[in-house]
Design a protein around this motif. Structure first.
Motif, short mmCIF file in Angstrom:
data_model
loop_
_atom_site.label_atom_id
_atom_site.label_comp_id
_atom_site.label_asym_id
_atom_site.label_seq_id
_atom_site.Cartn_x
_atom_site.Cartn_y
_atom_site.Cartn_z
N LEU A 106 0.83 -1.20 0.00
CA LEU A 106 0.00 0.00 0.00
C LEU A 106 0.87 1.26 0.00
O LEU A 106 0.54 2.25 -0.66
N ALA A 107 1.97 1.21 0.74
CA ALA A 107 2.88 2.36 0.74
C ALA A 107 3.49 2.56 -0.64
O ALA A 107 3.64 3.70 -1.11
N THR A 108 3.84 1.46 -1.32
CA THR A 108 4.36 1.55 -2.68
C THR A 108 3.31 2.12 -3.62
O THR A 108 3.60 2.96 -4.48
N PHE A 109 2.08 1.67 -3.45
CA PHE A 109 0.97 2.18 -4.25
C PHE A 109 0.79 3.68 -4.03
O PHE A 109 0.60 4.44 -4.98
N HIS A 110 0.87 4.10 -2.79
CA HIS A 110 0.75 5.52 -2.45
C HIS A 110 1.80 6.34 -3.19
O HIS A 110 1.50 7.37 -3.81
N GLY A 111 3.04 5.87 -3.15
CA GLY A 111 4.11 6.58 -3.84
C GLY A 111 3.91 6.62 -5.34
O GLY A 111 4.18 7.64 -5.99
N TYR A 112 3.44 5.50 -5.89
CA TYR A 112 3.19 5.43 -7.33
C TYR A 112 2.15 6.45 -7.76
O TYR A 112 2.32 7.17 -8.75
N PRO A 145 1.90 6.87 9.24
CA PRO A 145 1.10 8.06 9.53
C PRO A 145 1.45 9.25 8.64
O PRO A 145 0.62 10.16 8.49
N SER A 146 2.63 9.25 8.06
CA SER A 146 2.99 10.37 7.17
C SER A 146 2.32 10.23 5.80
O SER A 146 2.26 11.20 5.04
N LEU A 147 1.80 9.04 5.50
CA LEU A 147 1.16 8.82 4.20
C LEU A 147 -0.36 8.94 4.28
O LEU A 147 -1.00 9.40 3.33
N VAL A 148 -0.93 8.49 5.38
CA VAL A 148 -2.39 8.45 5.52
C VAL A 148 -2.80 9.35 6.68
O VAL A 148 -2.36 9.15 7.81
N TYR A 149 -3.65 10.31 6.39
CA TYR A 149 -4.05 11.27 7.42
C TYR A 149 -5.01 10.65 8.44
O TYR A 149 -4.96 10.95 9.63
N ALA A 150 -5.90 9.77 7.97
CA ALA A 150 -6.89 9.15 8.85
C ALA A 150 -7.36 7.85 8.21
O ALA A 150 -7.07 7.58 7.04
#
Length: 461
Positions: A106-112, A145-150
């Motif tokens: 999911l973190a990789t997806f966020h960056g993509y 937490p730096s990627l997803v606010y809530a």
């Protein structure tokens, strides 16, 4: 494929290429609207089952995305989705199947997505998920937490547990609950029915039982008898867990069948009523008989074909062995089913199918709870939502606090809040969805104020 309204949506599938554990994403967008600026991002975390054509489009989070003009993103789980590699279910490949790897994906997806659409930290992300994906949604916020606010976590079992006896305790309470159509008499009839089946097995009337329940095999050994009891219990467990949420019978309808005293069934005993219930369910499937072979169960779980109709069972069984437990036992008096459904019968699958020692399970589960925090998870700005008749509430967060928000829906089932507000059957569900909408709106308002305070630096984790 179209989505009504003005919500831009990107759908993505993920897969592994060869032995490289990196995530490969294929995305398609609809409609073509600008994605930059201050637009909010709603991330729908994958469920165990996946279907590219739906991706949860008729859901409450979609309606909230429309309300806020958010970009809606859905990502497919690398091991449960349609894009799984041909060798993805081999035991050696399952080494990458874990909740930790799912969060990394999911973190990789966020960056993509951020790179592809030139997004910045000024764009707040909110993740949504239900059941296992609800836990992933909460943990994603907790670990990144730096990627997803809530995050919104519906019916999320965030606490791992080896012997999940509480599951069937709640099933029993729900069968007794007048508020959802149950009764003390219903629970008693169910208990009597299972006691009668067990008595028939103990007295050696195996062929009679096989004929009564239209079994594919005669349950001659203990393992097959446990399979029979588990299959029968599943009818009640599934009814309670998903009451009024797409199951064949509701709790009320099931209890009416087990207890009614009018018409041709008025003199029917509990055993005969259980037979009739299985016939009702069998008529809704294409199965010609009830498979009670433990050997066949092992064979299905060892099938590594990605086209297997039961493929998700292999992956989920693996995760119960390596991370979660969640074994729904029936070894105390609060369970209305059979004591044959015990811990040993379930955990031995770990060794038989994957070569995982039963003795390693407690430490695997202890690590999961240590890493995520169990039912006191290391999360902030996460909304936990649970239903009162859902057995999985026992492993979730049902009491809010200073750092945790929660919504408890007294008469709701598993993930009931996630369906569209247009299909709310109960006032309690409508009120709960209003609470969820208010919390999401409050988060977005706070995020907007933080952006103003911090200027170009973005928002606080």
């Amino acid at each position: 494929m179209r989505l009504t309204g003005s919500v831009p949506m990107v759908q993505c599938s993920s897969s592994l290429v060869g032995k490289d554990p990196s995530l490969v994403l294929t995305c398609w967008q609809m409609p073509r609207l600008p994605l930059t600026g201050k637009r909010t991002k709603f991330l729908f975390v994958p469920k165990i089952a996946s279907n590219k054509t739906t991706f949860g489009l008729i859901s409450h989070h979609v309606e909230m995305a429309q309300q806020h003009g958010a970009l809606l993103l859905a990502v497919e789980h690398r091991f449960y989705g349609d894009s799984i590699n041909p060798d993805g279910l081999k035991t050696e490949s399952l080494a990458d199947l874990s909740s930790q790897q799912a969060l990394a994906d999911l973190a990789t997806f966020h960056g993509y997505i951020c790179r592809s659409f030139n997004l910045s930290s000024r764009n707040p992300w909110i993740s949504f998920g239900g059941s296992y994906s609800g836990a992933l949604s909460a943990w994603f916020r907790g670990k990144f937490p730096s990627l997803v606010y809530a995050a919104v976590a519906s019916s999320a079992p965030v606490k791992a547990k080896l012997d999940f006896s509480e599951y069937n305790h709640v099933v029993g309470l729900s069968l007794k609950s007048v508020a959802v159509g149950g009764s003390e008499k219903c629970w008693a009839r169910v208990q009597q029915a299972f006691a009668a089946v067990e008595a028939e097995l103990l007295t050696g009337n195996l062929s009679q039982v096989a004929g009564d329940f239209n079994c594919c095999q005669i349950p001659k050994n203990l393992d097959d008898q446990i399979e029979l009891m588990q299959n029968l219990a599943d009818l009640f467990m599934g009814t309670v867990q998903y009451n009024e949420e797409g199951v064949l019978l509701s709790i009320k309808e099931l209890c009416d069948l087990m207890t009614n005293v009018s018409g041709e069934d008025k003199d029917m005993d509990a055993y005969s009523r259980l037979i009739k219930l299985t016939q009702v369910y069998r008529s809704s499937t294409e199965d010609k008989c009830l498979d009670v072979s433990h050997e066949e169960t092992i064979k299905h779980l060892m099938d590594t074909s990605v086209h297997s109709s039961r493929r998700a069972e292999r992956q989920w069984t693996y995760q119960t062995c390596t991370e979660f437990g969640f074994y729904q036992t029936c070894e105390d008096s609060t369970c209305p089913f059979s004591g044959l459904i015990n811990l040993q019968a379930q955990t031995k699958l770990c060794t038989a199918v994957f070569g995982i020692s039963q003795h390693s399970l407690p430490s695997n589960i202890a690590f999961t709870n240590s890493y995520y925090g169990g039912d006191e998870p290391h999360t902030h700005r996460v909304l936990y939502i649970n239903g009162g008749i859902d057995p999985w509430k026992e492993l979730s967060v049902v009491q809010g606090g200073e750092e945790v928000q929660s919504v408890f829906i007294e008469d709701a089932a598993h993930c009931a809040d996630m369906s569209s507000r247009r299909v709310a059957k109960r006032d309690s569900l409508r009120r709960a969805r209003q609470e969820i909408e208010k919390q999401v709106s409050d988060w977005l308002r706070t995020a907007s104020l933080e952006k103003m305070d911090k200027g170009a630096d973005g928002i606080k984790p």
